[in-house]
Design an enzyme around this catalytic site. Structure first.
Site, PDB file in Angstrom:
ATOM      1  N   SER A 105       0.833  -1.200   0.000  1.00 48.75           N
ATOM      2  CA  SER A 105       0.000   0.000   0.000  1.00 48.75           C
ATOM      3  C   SER A 105       0.876   1.261   0.000  1.00 48.75           C
ATOM      4  CB  SER A 105      -0.947  -0.085   1.212  1.00 48.75           C
ATOM      5  OG  SER A 105      -1.908   0.913   1.146  1.00 48.75           O
ATOM      6  N   ASP A 155     -10.038  -3.691  -5.292  1.00 54.09           N
ATOM      7  CA  ASP A 155      -9.401  -2.764  -4.347  1.00 54.09           C
ATOM      8  C   ASP A 155     -10.105  -1.403  -4.414  1.00 54.09           C
ATOM      9  OD1 ASP A 155      -7.658  -1.152  -2.884  1.00 54.09           O
ATOM     10  OD2 ASP A 155      -5.874  -2.201  -3.605  1.00 54.09           O
ATOM     11  N   HIS A 186      -8.146  -4.609  -0.972  1.00 50.93           N
ATOM     12  CA  HIS A 186      -6.863  -3.983  -0.641  1.00 50.93           C
ATOM     13  C   HIS A 186      -6.008  -4.873   0.262  1.00 50.93           C
ATOM     14  CE1 HIS A 186      -4.296  -0.497  -0.658  1.00 50.93           C
ATOM     15  NE2 HIS A 186      -4.197  -0.521   0.662  1.00 50.93           N
TER      16      HIS A 186
HETATM   17  C1  MLT Z   1      -1.216   5.965  -0.291  1.00 54.64           C
HETATM   18  O1  MLT Z   1      -1.595   6.941   0.310  1.00 54.64           O
HETATM   19  O2  MLT Z   1      -0.035   5.676  -0.477  1.00 54.64           O
HETATM   20  C2  MLT Z   1      -2.273   5.084  -0.845  1.00 54.64           C
HETATM   21  O3  MLT Z   1      -3.490   5.738  -0.867  1.00 54.64           O
HETATM   22  C3  MLT Z   1      -2.382   3.820  -0.092  1.00 54.64           C
HETATM   23  C4  MLT Z   1      -2.633   4.096   1.370  1.00 54.64           C
HETATM   24  O4  MLT Z   1      -3.766   4.371   1.742  1.00 54.64           O
HETATM   25  O5  MLT Z   1      -1.709   4.035   2.145  1.00 54.64           O
END
Ligand code: MLT
Length: 208
Positions: A105, A155, A186
């Site tokens: 992520s 996701d 996700h």
């Molecule tokens: C990010 O902010 O890098 C992406 O949206 C994934 C997350 O939620 O961390």
């Protein structure tokens, strides 16, 4: 450990010849989060796991965002370079070979940013639920760089268009990309672990 510029955990290798894993957690994670994943993915490999320095409502991240999926690009650039310095310092401090980044992520997004900015620092990357972190000004050179990208086809956090754009950019840069969209959201599943562990095993064999 708070030295080398990042709070981090380092677990030395217990098996020779495996690439070290640079573990990059998701939003709200920390340096402890992905250690069990790393142990499962490549038993006996050295594990290097920093904690992201940005806090969003108390949750650690690797760079600032303005909204979900909308990144503070100046911060992203600075944080990517800061993480690059940490990798170089940790390699010297712990006498490490080039690591393979394993990011989930937000951690996958900074791993992608590292690949696009300082590809020479990574032996390869496992990107779990990643998107294109920024549109590169000049095409990066990732000739032959092994990258595994695993997306979730349901996701809700990662827009499909953005992971598709990441695929286009990685392929245009010449990366040796393996991409799979898994029938999930996700969160990581057993399938992610099996595919990533298999990919890392092949990676190790080819790079012995
Ligand atoms: C990010 O902010 O890098 C992406 O949206 C994934 C997350 O939620 O961390």
């Amino acid at each position: 450990m708070t030295d080398l510029g990042f709070i981090h955990r380092f677990i030395p290798a217990t098996q020779p010849g495996l690439p070290p894993l640079l573990l990059l957690h998701g939003t709200g994670g920390d340096e402890n989060d992905l250690l069990p994943l790393g142990e499962q993915l490549s038993p006996g490999a050295a594990l290097l796991s920093p904690r992201g320095k940005v806090l969003e409502n108390g949750m650690p991240r690797f760079f600032r965002r303005l909204a979900e999926g909308v990144f503070d690009l100046a911060d992203l650039k600075a944080r990517t370079l800061e993480l690059a310095d940490f990798i170089a310092a940790a390699r010297t401090a712990y006498a490490l070979a080039k690591p393979v980044a394993v990011g989930f992520s937000n951690g996958a997004n900074i791993a992608a940013s590292l690949l696009l900015t300082r590809p020479e620092l990574l032996a390869g990357a496992v990107l779990l639920r990643a998107m294109l972190p920024f549109e590169p000004q000049a095409p990066p050179d990732l000739a032959g760089k092994p990258v595994l990208l695993l997306s979730g086809s349901n996701d809700q956090m990662i827009p499909a268009a953005s992971s598709e754009r990441l695929i286009e950019v990685l392929q245009a840069a010449g990366a040796d990309l393996v991409y799979k969209a898994l029938p999930t959201g996700h969160n990581l599943t057993q399938n992610d672990l099996i595919i990533a562990a298999h990919w890392l095993k092949e990676f190790g064999l080819e790079n012995l």
